[in-house]
Scaffold this motif. Structure first.
Motif, short mmCIF file in Angstrom:
data_model
loop_
_atom_site.label_atom_id
_atom_site.label_comp_id
_atom_site.label_asym_id
_atom_site.label_seq_id
_atom_site.Cartn_x
_atom_site.Cartn_y
_atom_site.Cartn_z
N TYR A 19 0.76 -1.52 -0.03
CA TYR A 19 0.30 0.41 -0.18
C TYR A 19 0.88 1.19 -0.22
N HIS A 20 1.77 1.15 1.12
CA HIS A 20 2.93 2.37 0.60
C HIS A 20 4.32 2.27 0.33
N ILE A 26 11.62 -4.47 5.17
CA ILE A 26 12.37 -3.82 6.39
C ILE A 26 11.71 -3.54 7.34
N LEU A 27 9.96 -3.67 6.92
CA LEU A 27 9.04 -2.94 7.61
C LEU A 27 9.07 -3.95 9.51
N TYR A 83 0.59 -0.65 9.34
CA TYR A 83 0.07 0.90 8.45
C TYR A 83 0.83 2.23 8.66
N ILE A 84 0.97 2.46 9.88
CA ILE A 84 1.14 3.28 10.36
C ILE A 84 2.35 3.18 10.05
N ALA A 85 3.39 2.76 10.72
CA ALA A 85 4.73 2.71 10.26
C ALA A 85 6.06 2.61 9.03
N ALA A 86 4.36 2.22 7.89
CA ALA A 86 4.63 2.02 6.86
C ALA A 86 4.86 3.36 6.03
#
Length: 145
Positions: A19-20, A26-27, A83-86
């Motif tokens: 999505y990002h 890496i995440l 998702y917020i981290a990405a």
């Protein structure tokens, strides 16, 4: 054996990365560095800020995240946290380019903190042997494979 919650969280890493437009490995390495993959992790920093969830999203981001309807409680939802981290990693890639500097800036934009963090993430990824040498040469550190 993977439990259903493990599979769901794994899907969140992949889905958030797609999505990002960032690298899911890496995440995952950031999650390991930040919380050892503990979804309910909370850490109070010496400066009074608080890190939340598997990706340890810092409370300094709450004002900006509120513009998108994200509240403190949202940060403790594992998939939302990823998702917020990405999203945050993507912001750093947009600012610094698709490189290890951007990965380090996920943690801090101060040079010493940034570079040390990037090296820790590099070591995690190398230990996992998850990115074949040809792929790591073709793609930047934070970009989608």
């Amino acid at each position: 054996m993977l439990l259903p919650t493990d599979v769901a969280r794994a899907d969140c890493f992949d889905d958030a990365a797609i999505y990002h437009g960032v690298n899911p490995t890496i995440l995952r390495a950031i999650a390991w560095q930040e919380s050892n993959n503990k979804a309910d992790a909370i850490h109070v920093n010496s400066n009074g800020s608080i890190d939340y969830g598997v990706m340890q999203i810092n409370s300094v981001h709450l004002a900006e995240l509120a513009k998108y309807g994200v509240r403190r409680q949202t940060l403790l939802q594992p998939c939302q946290n990823v998702y917020i981290a990405a999203w945050h990693l993507r912001r750093m890639v947009s600012k610094y380019g698709n490189n290890w500097k951007a990965v380090g800036a996920y943690h801090s934009e101060q040079m010493l903190e940034r570079d040390g963090y990037a090296q820790r993430i590099q070591r995690i990824v190398a230990a996992w042997s998850d990115i074949p040498p040809a792929a790591s040469n073709r793609h930047g550190a934070a970009d989608q494979k």
